[in-house]
Design an enzyme around this catalytic site. Structure first.
Site, PDB file in Angstrom:
ATOM      1  CG  ASP A   1      -2.981   3.673  -3.501  1.00 16.28           C
ATOM      2  OD1 ASP A   1      -3.621   2.850  -3.646  1.00 16.28           O
ATOM      3  OD2 ASP A   1      -2.857   4.347  -2.585  1.00 16.28           O
ATOM      4  CD  GLU A   2      -4.831  -0.826  -1.280  1.00 15.74           C
ATOM      5  OE1 GLU A   2      -5.216  -1.924  -0.951  1.00 15.74           O
ATOM      6  OE2 GLU A   2      -5.656   0.187  -0.723  1.00 15.74           O
TER       7      GLU A   2
ATOM      8  CG  ASP B   1      -2.051   1.140   1.324  1.00 20.23           C
ATOM      9  OD1 ASP B   1      -2.573   0.929   2.005  1.00 20.23           O
ATOM     10  OD2 ASP B   1      -1.619   2.064   0.567  1.00 20.23           O
TER      11      ASP B   1
END
Length: 413
Positions: free
Chosen positions: A112-113, A18
């Site tokens: 973003d993960e 993350d």
DNA sequence: TCTGGGGTCCTAGGACCC
DNA sequence: TCTGGGGTCCTAGGACCC
């Protein structure tokens, strides 16, 4: 950093990566004068709502979804950064490519993960802790950005672990301990359980993860189907969900836009609809998809005016979609002020299926033109060439947001 | 000064067909 | 007069995610 790492290998090792305050971190990296300062990213220069903010800004209480004005009251020296979606995608792509070197079993969960299944990497790369550290190093090397990593035996526990230590954290929860670690936590701490589900579970005395084993799996299953079964297992540290390696084609493609306050002007509304139609059409073509059913919606003070419009043939053409919008507006809109417009292609088919029907020569011509426009736009940016009605509006920002406040309801589909 | 932009999955109910 | 299945498709809406 609380870590447990046994010498014997785990039966399943799932990692969640993350990125910390991703958009704000990119802006601080690219603008060194903003480092260690409170930065808030907004939707373009005109954006007034905060998409995300740096840790320095969060220290003052600045939050995602907050109005810029309100945020400035909390933090007068707040720096506003206009979002740059292309840049975020570029860095995200580089990060994901580097993670793919660790394992091909990667699920890009959002910009973003990412989830990684590194179960079979243990003999090659080392213990779960070692692999977790490797992931953090890789991300830093390729992007210059910190991330938080959670390592456990299933997706839900890994995700829970990742948020325990931010920023720049590395948290391991041994699969044998997952159930015990989650047991005292509220069920809403888990990704996938929010207020609605919590309200249902509360009727059966389930508030914390540890309460879940007191009810039979059939109760959530009857209410929520497969998702209910998953939730029952999740709460006990046994989320069965696999890492989804394959990128699936989208099932819907839509765009919506909030209008300037108190818009009552037909021409403006049509411009917005045309803009949304072109965006939907462009993305349909990029995915080599066509749609024959379109959700068209318009939010007024009194709620949504909406329809599902059928095109007479499957299309990826913006003019055709806009024609449906135009019809909808003239037939349904009575002059109320409009807050928001929405256009979504619902019933998507791959082009191979639909080309059989595209024997009409004007359709074929338009399709050639669209391909040419796509090429130019891909090279020089969206809407280099666009319908004349849109010319003076070409600066409309479009942004992908990593998180947003879950209030205010939006109607799609 | 209440407004940001994308999605997925699931259920219930009605229409329609044999 | 009454009772009656089983399947699919479509729509509307809820709930959740980033």
């Amino acid at each position: 950093m609380a870590m447990t790492d046994s010498p014997s290998s785990w039966s399943r090792v799932i990692i969640l990566v993350d990125m910390n305050c991703f958009f704000a971190a990119v802006e601080q990296k690219d603008n060194p004068q903003w480092r260690n300062k409170p930065v808030a990213v907004t939707n373009g220069v005109q954006g007034t709502t905060i998409i995300t903010s740096s840790y320095e800004a969060r220290y003052y209480g600045v939050k995602t979804g907050m109005h810029l004005r309100e945020a400035r009251q909390l933090c007068p020296e707040l720096i506003q950064a206009a979002s740059r979606p292309h840049r975020y995608v570029e860095i995200s792509t580089a990060i994901m490519a580097s993670l793919e070197k660790v394992t091909p079993d990667i699920e890009v969960y959002s910009v973003d993960e990412a989830f990684l299944d590194v179960t079979h990497c243990q003999s090659l790369l080392g213990s779960p802790l070692t692999i977790g550290q490797l992931v953090k190093t890789l991300v830093m090397d390729v992007s210059g950005l910190a991330c938080s990593v959670g390592v456990s035996g299933d997706k839900t526990t890994a995700k829970y672990a990742a948020k325990l230590h931010k920023p720049d954290g590395l948290t391991l929860i041994h699969p044998d301990e997952s159930e015990a670690v989650l047991a005292p936590q509220l069920v809403t701490e888990l990704s996938g359980i929010n207020k609605g589900t919590a309200r249902f579970l509360a009727q059966y005395g389930v508030f914390r993860c540890g309460d879940m084993k007191n009810i039979p799996i059939s109760i959530p299953a009857k209410r929520f189907g497969n998702l209910g079964r998953r939730i029952w297992l999740m709460a006990q540290g046994k989320d069965p969900a696999p890492i989804e390696t394959n990128v699936k084609p989208p099932k819907t493609i839509g765009h919506g836009k909030v209008m300037p306050p108190k818009t009552c002007d037909l021409a403006t509304i049509l411009i917005y609809f045309q803009h949304m139609s072109e965006k939907v059409a462009t993305r349909l073509r990029r995915h080599q998809l066509k749609g024959d059913l379109f959700y068209i919606g318009l939010k007024t003070k009194d709620g949504w005016l909406q329809t599902r419009a059928k095109a007479s043939f499957a299309t990826d053409d913006g003019k055709t979609i806009f024609y449906l919008c135009h019809q909808f507006v003239t037939q349904n809109w009575l002059g109320q002020s409009v807050w928001q417009v929405q256009v979504t292609a619902l019933n998507l088919h791959s082009e191979q299926q639909t080309d059989l029907f595209a024997d009409d020569s004007s359709v074929a011509q338009r399709s050639q033109l669209n391909n040419a426009i796509d090429e130019i736009n891909q090279r020089y940016g969206e809407f280099t060439i666009l319908p004349s009605r849109l010319l003076d509006r070409s600066e409309m920002p479009n942004v992908i947001a990593p998180s947003w406040k879950p209030f205010g309801h939006r109607k799609t589909i």
